[in-house]
Scaffold this motif. Structure first.
Motif, PDB file in Angstrom:
ATOM      1  N   ASP A 165       0.868  -1.180   0.000  1.00 29.48           N
ATOM      2  CA  ASP A 165       0.000   0.000   0.000  1.00 29.48           C
ATOM      3  C   ASP A 165       0.902   1.226   0.000  1.00 29.48           C
ATOM      4  O   ASP A 165       1.737   1.383   0.891  1.00 29.48           O
ATOM      5  CB  ASP A 165      -0.904  -0.011   1.225  1.00 29.48           C
ATOM      6  CG  ASP A 165      -2.008   1.051   1.180  1.00 29.48           C
ATOM      7  OD1 ASP A 165      -1.803   2.086   0.506  1.00 29.48           O
ATOM      8  OD2 ASP A 165      -3.050   0.860   1.829  1.00 29.48           O
ATOM      9  N   GLU A 166       0.761   2.103  -1.002  1.00 28.08           N
ATOM     10  CA  GLU A 166       1.634   3.273  -1.079  1.00 28.08           C
ATOM     11  C   GLU A 166       1.202   4.413  -0.172  1.00 28.08           C
ATOM     12  O   GLU A 166       1.852   5.458  -0.134  1.00 28.08           O
ATOM     13  CB  GLU A 166       1.738   3.762  -2.524  1.00 28.08           C
ATOM     14  CG  GLU A 166       0.472   4.335  -3.101  1.00 28.08           C
ATOM     15  CD  GLU A 166       0.644   4.784  -4.543  1.00 28.08           C
ATOM     16  OE1 GLU A 166       0.094   5.842  -4.887  1.00 28.08           O
ATOM     17  OE2 GLU A 166       1.328   4.092  -5.312  1.00 28.08           O
ATOM     18  N   ASP A 167       0.142   4.213   0.591  1.00 34.11           N
ATOM     19  CA  ASP A 167      -0.331   5.221   1.547  1.00 34.11           C
ATOM     20  C   ASP A 167       0.576   5.199   2.776  1.00 34.11           C
ATOM     21  O   ASP A 167       0.631   4.193   3.492  1.00 34.11           O
ATOM     22  CB  ASP A 167      -1.768   4.922   1.943  1.00 34.11           C
ATOM     23  CG  ASP A 167      -2.327   5.952   2.923  1.00 34.11           C
ATOM     24  OD1 ASP A 167      -1.577   6.884   3.321  1.00 34.11           O
ATOM     25  OD2 ASP A 167      -3.506   5.826   3.301  1.00 34.11           O
TER      26      ASP A 167
ATOM     27  N   SER B 121       0.202   6.242   5.595  1.00 32.80           N
ATOM     28  CA  SER B 121      -0.504   6.052   6.863  1.00 32.80           C
ATOM     29  C   SER B 121      -0.966   4.613   7.057  1.00 32.80           C
ATOM     30  O   SER B 121      -1.548   4.287   8.090  1.00 32.80           O
ATOM     31  CB  SER B 121      -1.706   6.996   6.943  1.00 32.80           C
ATOM     32  OG  SER B 121      -2.681   6.659   5.959  1.00 32.80           O
ATOM     33  N   SER B 122      -0.723   3.736   6.090  1.00 32.25           N
ATOM     34  CA  SER B 122      -1.204   2.356   6.166  1.00 32.25           C
ATOM     35  C   SER B 122      -0.278   1.495   7.011  1.00 32.25           C
ATOM     36  O   SER B 122       0.906   1.817   7.203  1.00 32.25           O
ATOM     37  CB  SER B 122      -1.325   1.762   4.765  1.00 32.25           C
ATOM     38  OG  SER B 122      -0.037   1.595   4.178  1.00 32.25           O
TER      39      SER B 122
ATOM     40  N   TRP C 125       2.620   0.049   4.969  1.00 31.24           N
ATOM     41  CA  TRP C 125       3.714   1.012   4.828  1.00 31.24           C
ATOM     42  C   TRP C 125       4.559   1.064   6.098  1.00 31.24           C
ATOM     43  O   TRP C 125       5.802   1.056   6.034  1.00 31.24           O
ATOM     44  CB  TRP C 125       3.157   2.393   4.513  1.00 31.24           C
ATOM     45  CG  TRP C 125       4.204   3.435   4.230  1.00 31.24           C
ATOM     46  CD1 TRP C 125       4.842   4.230   5.143  1.00 31.24           C
ATOM     47  CD2 TRP C 125       4.753   3.768   2.955  1.00 31.24           C
ATOM     48  NE1 TRP C 125       5.737   5.056   4.523  1.00 31.24           N
ATOM     49  CE2 TRP C 125       5.711   4.796   3.167  1.00 31.24           C
ATOM     50  CE3 TRP C 125       4.530   3.327   1.663  1.00 31.24           C
ATOM     51  CZ2 TRP C 125       6.436   5.367   2.142  1.00 31.24           C
ATOM     52  CZ3 TRP C 125       5.255   3.903   0.632  1.00 31.24           C
ATOM     53  CH2 TRP C 125       6.195   4.909   0.869  1.00 31.24           C
TER      54      TRP C 125
ATOM     55  N   TRP D 145       4.449  11.382  -3.595  1.00 32.27           N
ATOM     56  CA  TRP D 145       4.806  12.509  -2.732  1.00 32.27           C
ATOM     57  C   TRP D 145       6.155  13.074  -3.139  1.00 32.27           C
ATOM     58  O   TRP D 145       6.317  14.293  -3.295  1.00 32.27           O
ATOM     59  CB  TRP D 145       4.840  12.072  -1.266  1.00 32.27           C
ATOM     60  CG  TRP D 145       4.971  13.224  -0.303  1.00 32.27           C
ATOM     61  CD1 TRP D 145       3.960  13.878   0.338  1.00 32.27           C
ATOM     62  CD2 TRP D 145       6.194  13.878   0.115  1.00 32.27           C
ATOM     63  NE1 TRP D 145       4.460  14.886   1.129  1.00 32.27           N
ATOM     64  CE2 TRP D 145       5.831  14.915   1.007  1.00 32.27           C
ATOM     65  CE3 TRP D 145       7.533  13.689  -0.182  1.00 32.27           C
ATOM     66  CZ2 TRP D 145       6.774  15.741   1.614  1.00 32.27           C
ATOM     67  CZ3 TRP D 145       8.467  14.521   0.414  1.00 32.27           C
ATOM     68  CH2 TRP D 145       8.091  15.527   1.302  1.00 32.27           C
TER      69      TRP D 145
END
Length: 612
Positions: free
Chosen positions: A375-377, A379-380, A383, A538
């Motif tokens: 997951d590239e988020d 906040s996950s 990650w 980002w």
């Protein structure tokens, strides 16, 4: 230790600061293979030699690099004073031993690393020579100005520079054509930048004013240091200006193996995997060499290079730091040291989040790798697990021990690469203290209590201890449960898989000083020809924005923001900054100073070396 502001080389008789620890001894295998070496009978050593003229006095356009206060509005540089070349009768041979040069190809369409750095110290010259304060000084470019909106550059080149092999005077057409060829060949790590600057790929235009002047509209504002870095002299991204007429007459392939450039050494012969042979250029515009011949020998084994130095067949060579006691014992030898020569770090590949420059998902991304998030988020939880893995990899390394043993104390540990020389702008909290127990806990918390497997590859580019330090890193990782496969291959072999974003693993990679840190971050965006293995939406947004920031105060803030995020998410990390040290034999006067400081991790400026 000499501060960066005083980069005159130290000449020392050195005893290492520390005896190499037991684990370091295990890093080195015995034996060697048959390797071609130079004939010790070559060259003569006269009792005296004519004095060298000083390199042209440096004048520069404004810079925000180094310790010089930033200047917000660019102004025209004063034209460099022309000095007559030294009247020298070259005699003798300099024999220089290196681990790898690659095959000789000098044409911009065919020239790639690691050959670039050896091209720059021999036959090639570029636009700018970087000064000790990391500002840009003149070389082939004599004066330049930048418009107040940072869109238009007016550049004037020297009018007295002769190409090798009788191809006449260099003109601005040769310069513009050379950069077009670098861009279209796409082998130079700055190929995209060169196209944007010289070809107007971002909506710009070009106007050749006369034979030695060009006006370039770049289409978008540029941070000046980005342009200077891409067209500097020396280093793995250096660009040598070559004759357009030669390529027009002979074609790319034939010109490439007998290239006509502008440097103080002219190529006269080469054999792949053996040597590159040069002769001195008489009455060179900058400096006629004191030696008549210069030979770069490919000798992969450290032991063979040491033996060559001991027997006098090599006059200077790239040396592992723990060879210091051996070479120091050679009669008549001297050790030359240039501080803050380079910075080593680890690039973590496979972190290709988002899309490539064509807008497509990266095919090689594999989130089953422990260091890659599915997951590239940020906040996950996925990650967070990947961040814990990478932090464990970083804090498991004892940087101080590596510096004290493999570098004999000639350097210091760093958390993030690209900030060497710019520590005053860095966040003091950027640190990875050595803590193997905490590293094991992080691996367990991330779901890898028994570790995982990873490939680790030294990017062999000629820096001291680059392979040995990488092997030490592997041992530290093994101690916390990570199974490491060391991949020892020539840099030219692995580089294509880095460019295409196919490689999965980690590389130990050294670079020289950055004129400003954001230049290094340019390898973390999908437009970059080269890749450090890490790309994320980002970073894509923030790095691109920072590289377009022309206000030096805002640029410094944005650089800290970019690298702060990079540090917090452990997208890669630094290992150490190191001094450049190498031995010189009794034929060579060790008291010489480089005329450019963009790449002091390797010896350069051989044309200024006198007979001892």
């Amino acid at each position: 230790y000499v501060p960066q502001s005083s980069l005159k080389p130290m000449v020392i008789r050195h005893l290492p600061k520390a005896i190499v620890l037991l684990f370091v001894a295990l890093l080195f295998a015995c034996g060697s293979s048959a390797t071609a070496t130079p004939d010790s009978s070559g060259g003569t050593t006269p009792k005296s030699a004519p004095q060298a003229t000083t390199a042209p006095a440096a004048t520069s356009a404004p810079s925000t690099g180094g310790s010089v206060p930033p200047t917000a509005v660019p102004t025209a540089a004063v034209q460099a004073t022309k000095a007559p070349p030294a009247k020298v009768k070259p005699t003798g041979v300099i024999n220089y031993g290196v681990p790898e040069t690659g095959i000789f190809q000098g044409h911009p369409r065919e020239l790639s690393s690691p050959r670039v750095q050896y091209s720059a110290i021999s036959y090639g010259e570029s636009m700018w020579a970087i000064q000790p304060d990391l500002s840009a000084g003149p070389l082939l470019a004599t004066e330049w100005s930048i418009s107040d909106d940072f869109l238009t550059w007016t550049i004037k080149i020297r009018d007295d520079v002769e190409f090798h092999k009788g191809y006449g005077l260099m003109t601005i057409e040769d310069v513009h054509w050379s950069y077009k060829e670098y861009h279209e060949g796409a082998l130079n790590a700055r190929a995209t930048i060169l196209g944007d600057f010289w070809l107007g790929n971002q909506g710009g235009s070009q106007e050749i004013v006369d034979d030695h002047t060009i006006k370039l509209n770049t289409g978008v504002p540029w941070v000046p240091q980005v342009a200077y870095e891409a067209m500097r002299h020396l280093g793995g991204t250096s660009t040598s200006i070559v004759s357009k007429k030669q390529s027009d007459e002979l074609g790319v392939s034939e010109a490439s193996v007998n290239i006509a450039a502008t440097g103080p050494w002219e190529i006269v012969g080469h054999e792949s995997g053996v040597s590159w042979n040069f002769k001195a250029v008489q009455d060179h515009w900058r400096q006629t060499p004191f030696f008549d011949e210069f030979v770069i020998w490919t000798i992969p084994e450290e032991s063979a290079r040491v033996a060559g130095f001991q027997t006098g067949t090599l006059d200077i060579f790239q040396m592992a730091f723990d060879s210091l006691p051996t070479v120091d014992a050679v009669e008549g030898s001297k050790i030359v040291a240039w501080p803050n020569a380079g910075q080593a770090g680890l690039n973590i590949y496979g972190q290709t989040y988002g899309v490539d420059k064509e807008g497509n998902p990266y095919e090689a991304t594999d989130c089953t790798n422990a260091w890659v998030s599915c997951d590239e988020d940020p906040s996950s939880q996925e990650w967070a697990n990947a961040v814990m893995v990478k932090k464990a990899m970083s804090i498991s390394i004892d940087r101080d021990t590596i510096v004290e043993t493999l570098l004999s104390g000639f350097g210091h540990g760093i958390a993030l690469r690209d900030w060497m020389g710019h520590e005053g702008k860095a966040d003091p909290n950027w640190a990875f203290p050595y803590d193997p127990a905490a590293a094991k806990e992080l691996l367990s918390d991330a779901g890898y209590p028994d570790g995982f497997s990873i490939t680790l590859t030294p990017a062999i580019r000629g820096a001291p201890a680059e392979t040995e330090a990488c092997e030490a890193v592997a041992q530290y990782w093994e101690e916390i449960g990570i199974s490491v496969k060391i991949q020892n291959v020539p840099y030219a072999t692995i580089r294509p898989s880095l460019i295409t974003r196919q490689y999965q693993g980690v590389t130990c990679h050294t670079v020289g000083p950055r004129l400003t840190p954001i230049i290094g971050a340019g390898n973390y965006v999908n437009q970059s020809t080269f890749s450090y293995g890490t790309e994320h939406p980002w970073l894509q947004e923030k790095v691109t924005d920072a590289k377009a920031e022309v206000n030096p105060v805002e640029l410094a803030r944005k650089e800290r923001e970019v690298y702060g995020w990079f540090f917090d998410n452990v997208m890669g990390f630094g290992l150490y900054a190191f001094d450049g040290i190498w031995p010189v034999g009794p034929k060579l006067d060790p008291d010489w100073t480089p005329f450019a400081y963009s790449e002091p991790r390797l010896p350069n400026s051989f044309e200024y070396i006198k007979h001892r």
